[in-house]
Design a protein around this motif. Structure first.
Motif, short mmCIF file in Angstrom:
data_model
loop_
_atom_site.label_atom_id
_atom_site.label_comp_id
_atom_site.label_asym_id
_atom_site.label_seq_id
_atom_site.Cartn_x
_atom_site.Cartn_y
_atom_site.Cartn_z
N ASP A 30 -7.54 -5.47 2.79
CA ASP A 30 -8.46 -4.39 2.40
C ASP A 30 -9.64 -4.95 1.62
O ASP A 30 -10.78 -4.48 1.77
CB ASP A 30 -7.71 -3.35 1.56
CG ASP A 30 -6.87 -2.43 2.41
OD1 ASP A 30 -7.31 -2.09 3.52
OD2 ASP A 30 -5.76 -2.06 1.98
N TRP A 31 -9.39 -5.93 0.77
CA TRP A 31 -10.46 -6.54 -0.01
C TRP A 31 -11.47 -7.23 0.91
O TRP A 31 -12.68 -7.09 0.76
CB TRP A 31 -9.84 -7.54 -0.99
CG TRP A 31 -10.82 -8.17 -1.95
CD1 TRP A 31 -12.09 -7.75 -2.22
CD2 TRP A 31 -10.60 -9.33 -2.75
NE1 TRP A 31 -12.68 -8.58 -3.14
CE2 TRP A 31 -11.79 -9.54 -3.50
CE3 TRP A 31 -9.53 -10.19 -2.92
CZ2 TRP A 31 -11.92 -10.61 -4.39
CZ3 TRP A 31 -9.65 -11.24 -3.81
CH2 TRP A 31 -10.83 -11.45 -4.54
N PRO A 55 -6.41 -7.73 -5.61
CA PRO A 55 -5.98 -6.71 -4.63
C PRO A 55 -5.47 -7.38 -3.36
O PRO A 55 -5.64 -8.58 -3.14
CB PRO A 55 -7.26 -5.91 -4.38
CG PRO A 55 -8.37 -6.85 -4.69
CD PRO A 55 -7.87 -7.74 -5.79
N PHE A 60 -11.94 4.36 -3.78
CA PHE A 60 -11.34 4.15 -2.46
C PHE A 60 -10.49 5.37 -2.09
O PHE A 60 -10.01 6.10 -2.97
CB PHE A 60 -10.47 2.89 -2.45
CG PHE A 60 -11.25 1.61 -2.47
CD1 PHE A 60 -11.58 0.97 -1.29
CD2 PHE A 60 -11.66 1.05 -3.67
CE1 PHE A 60 -12.31 -0.21 -1.30
CE2 PHE A 60 -12.38 -0.13 -3.70
CZ PHE A 60 -12.71 -0.77 -2.50
N ARG A 111 -5.26 2.50 5.91
CA ARG A 111 -5.90 1.52 5.04
C ARG A 111 -6.71 2.25 3.97
O ARG A 111 -6.99 3.45 4.07
CB ARG A 111 -6.80 0.61 5.85
CG ARG A 111 -7.86 1.33 6.68
CD ARG A 111 -8.55 0.38 7.62
NE ARG A 111 -9.42 1.06 8.57
CZ ARG A 111 -9.97 0.47 9.63
NH1 ARG A 111 -9.74 -0.81 9.86
NH2 ARG A 111 -10.75 1.13 10.45
N MET A 112 -7.12 1.47 2.96
CA MET A 112 -7.96 2.00 1.90
C MET A 112 -9.42 1.73 2.27
O MET A 112 -9.79 0.60 2.59
CB MET A 112 -7.63 1.33 0.57
CG MET A 112 -6.21 1.57 0.08
SD MET A 112 -5.87 3.32 -0.28
CE MET A 112 -6.89 3.56 -1.75
N ARG A 128 -13.58 2.45 1.15
CA ARG A 128 -14.47 2.87 0.07
C ARG A 128 -15.28 4.10 0.50
O ARG A 128 -15.85 4.14 1.60
CB ARG A 128 -15.41 1.72 -0.31
CG ARG A 128 -16.16 1.99 -1.61
CD ARG A 128 -17.12 0.86 -1.93
NE ARG A 128 -16.44 -0.37 -2.26
CZ ARG A 128 -16.01 -0.69 -3.47
NH1 ARG A 128 -16.14 0.19 -4.46
NH2 ARG A 128 -15.41 -1.85 -3.70
N LEU A 185 -7.88 -0.44 -4.80
CA LEU A 185 -7.14 -1.27 -3.86
C LEU A 185 -5.83 -1.72 -4.48
O LEU A 185 -5.82 -2.18 -5.62
CB LEU A 185 -7.97 -2.50 -3.47
CG LEU A 185 -9.24 -2.24 -2.65
CD1 LEU A 185 -9.95 -3.55 -2.34
CD2 LEU A 185 -8.92 -1.51 -1.35
N LEU A 189 0.83 -1.21 0.00
CA LEU A 189 0.00 0.00 0.00
C LEU A 189 0.86 1.26 0.00
O LEU A 189 0.63 2.19 -0.79
CB LEU A 189 -0.92 -0.02 1.22
CG LEU A 189 -1.77 1.22 1.48
CD1 LEU A 189 -2.67 1.50 0.30
CD2 LEU A 189 -2.59 1.05 2.76
N ASP A 207 -13.57 -4.66 2.89
CA ASP A 207 -14.55 -4.02 2.02
C ASP A 207 -15.73 -4.95 1.74
O ASP A 207 -16.89 -4.53 1.76
CB ASP A 207 -13.88 -3.59 0.71
CG ASP A 207 -14.85 -2.92 -0.24
OD1 ASP A 207 -15.43 -1.88 0.14
OD2 ASP A 207 -15.04 -3.44 -1.36
#
Length: 570
Positions: free
Chosen positions: A188-189, A184, A226, A209-210, A212, A71, A58, A192
């Motif tokens: 994070d995936w 990704p 994101f 973190r990423m 949405r 992501l 990241l 989400d």
């Protein structure tokens, strides 16, 4: 080979292992998400354990593009860094010359061995054994000869300066990498897919973190971009307090609403990330969040079990998405949801694909657990109840099975008691099911040719030739690498790099060889299954005698005879 000496074997298989590990993890995300949603619908809560957070990937992506709205992919970052560090753009003639001389000397030794074997075969009492040894030597000679030709061609092209073709090829490779469809980063995936930070308690060591963003007008939620955000105390308030979390973000830290404090309480001796993890843990244990994700950083000192004193009394479903390399870490992470004073025991789920190469990760833990003396056979006294013994391929029998497999490939023969016809039939059925097109069953000659191709792609032809000549049997007992031999750990690591259908076929043959060797050892009374429980209708002691007394410590060794009665049902 480049100037730094980063050649074919330098770090390549390590990157391959990590890359395909991440691909395996990504392939399991949809199933783990479905499992988590089902558990929630059944009135349970979920704990998901993994090791890698993808934070380095990241940060690497953010350093390239601060406005990134998707992501990141750990696989892409890993490949980009590996290509940039190891792809040669200058040819080093000195290193190639050394390799050429080494191959020439090796060829001379093998040729001398071939001549001796030919003379010995004329007077040999066992022509078959002599022919097998000669075939192995010829296979090794041919492999080294082809490698020498390749190195000689490189020596002719080496001029010591930049290689324009290499520079262009490297640039094209990096460009193609950017368009390669790669999954990704798992963490994070996963967050989400399971509802975002408002629904998932993240207990890891990362600070950002990423997340949405809210979809714009006319935009589907799945199409919303994101945004990189820092983890903050308001994240721990849970989905039931989204408005409070939003207001806390606008009004600043320290705001108290409805009795909920959105600020970070300063705790002496605990850093900011640990405090965030403590808040997230409380949100999960109170029931404000019903999904918890823990990494290695949160695998000690945090209790997530159904304690009788906490609000969340739902039964835990503990899903291990990624096994650690260390056995003690595996035990620590499993122990987060299984502790004293719990009202219900957790349900353990080990997410595993059917890929033979992924056994590499479970095998590492199983071997270390066995070395620690932990119970891996599903014994009732084991803390987790998880049965990892089936994954312990890195054993004496695993080494023997690998040696037998490589020898059969080099000699073009079949290992006794291995049902190659069943392997070919099973492979054809699985390929037919996967492709939807009828795949004919391979003949045994075709099967051997495909297995040989797999061994060549894994770089084990030298080891196969050595196994064909009969390696050092003493190393088989410890699984150590012999001169000209290969370890089970290497085999499983390199197996990950093969195409799925070839990977499955090679591993199925290895498994069948291992099963055949163990079955033969059981018949001969040579197999040690380890420590286990004696299950019977009644067990009684018939005798108890001292067979040895140590003259110094006076400790005694006793021989106890038992009478075991088992009921036989018609």
């Amino acid at each position: 080979e480049n100037k730094t000496g980063a050649g074919k074997g330098s770090g390549g298989f390590g990157v391959q292992q990590r890359l395909f590990q991440q691909l395996c993890i990504a392939s399991k995300i949809p199933q783990v998400v479905a499992l988590a949603r089902k558990a929630l619908a059944e009135g349970r809560c979920v704990v998901i354990g993994l090791q890698t957070t993808g934070e380095s990937a990241l940060l690497a992506e953010l350093s390239r593009d601060l406005t990134m709205s998707h992501l990141p992919s750990s696989c892409r970052v890993m490949l980009r860094q590996h290509i940039g560090a190891t792809f040669p753009t200058e040819l080093d003639g000195t290193a190639l010359q050394k390799q050429k001389i080494k191959l020439q000397e090796g060829l001379a030794e093998v040729l001398d061995s071939i001549l001796k074997a030919r003379r010995a075969s004329d007077a040999a009492s066992d022509p078959t054994a002599a022919a097998v040894e000669l075939a192995g030597l010829n296979a090794r000679h041919e492999h080294m000869r082809r490698e020498l030709i390749h190195v000689e061609q490189q020596c002719e092209a080496a001029a010591g300066g930049p290689c324009n073709v290499c520079v262009v090829t490297k640039a094209r490779l990096l460009q193609d990498l950017e368009h390669l469809p790669l999954p990704p980063s798992a963490l994070d995936w996963l967050i989400d897919e399971l509802g975002g930070p408002d629904a998932v308690a993240e207990m890891t060591g990362r600070k950002g973190r990423m997340v949405r963003t809210r979809p714009r007008a006319g935009q589907l939620p799945s199409e919303a971009p994101f945004l990189f955000v820092q983890r903050q105390p308001s994240d721990a308030l849970g989905s039931a307090n989204q408005e409070i979390a939003a207001l806390a973000g606008r009004t600043g830290a320290g705001t108290t609403m409805c009795g909920k404090t959105a600020s970070m309480m300063s705790v002496s001796g605990i850093d900011e990330t640990e405090q965030l993890n403590v808040l997230e843990r409380k949100a999960f244990q109170d029931g404000r969040k019903l999904i918890a994700i823990i990494s290695d950083a949160a695998s000690t000192g945090i209790s997530l079990h159904a304690d009788s004193r906490v609000g969340n009394q739902r039964r835990r479903v503990h899903v291990t998405l990624e096994l650690p390399w260390s056995a003690d870490k595996a035990v620590q992470q499993l122990g987060r949801s299984h502790r004293s004073n719990q009202t219900s025991a957790p349900v353990y789920v080990l997410a595993q694909t059917e890929l033979g190469g992924e056994v590499r990760f479970a095998a590492a833990v199983a071997k270390r657990l066995q070395m620690m003396g932990a119970l891996t056979r599903g014994d009732r006294r084991a803390a987790s109840g998880a049965d990892l013994s089936q994954f312990n391929y890195d054993s004496a029998w695993g080494k023997k099975a690998l040696t037998a497999l490589l020898a059969s490939v080099a000699k073009g023969t079949m290992t006794p008691d291995v049902d190659y016809t069943a392997i070919a039939k099973s492979h054809a059925e699985s390929e037919t099911q996967a492709s939807g097109v009828t795949v004919p069953e391979m003949r045994l000659t075709e099967l051997h040719a495909v297995l040989r191709k797999g061994v060549e792609l894994m770089g084990f032809m030298d080891e196969a030739a050595g196994a064909a000549m009969g390696g050092d049997e003493s190393t088989a007992a410890t699984g150590a690498k012999a001169k000209g031999g290969a370890t089970v750990k290497q085999f499983l690591t390199r197996l990950l790099g093969l195409r799925v259908e070839l990977q499955q076929l090679v591993f199925a043959t290895f498994q069948a060889t291992l099963d055949a060797l163990i079955a033969s050892a059981i018949k001969e009374g040579k197999y040690d299954a380890g420590v286990g429980d004696i299950v019977a209708t009644s067990i009684g002691k018939t005798s108890d005698e001292v067979v040895w007394t140590d003259p110094v410590s006076r400790s005694v060794t006793r021989l106890i005879m038992l009478e075991v009665i088992s009921r036989i049902y018609a």
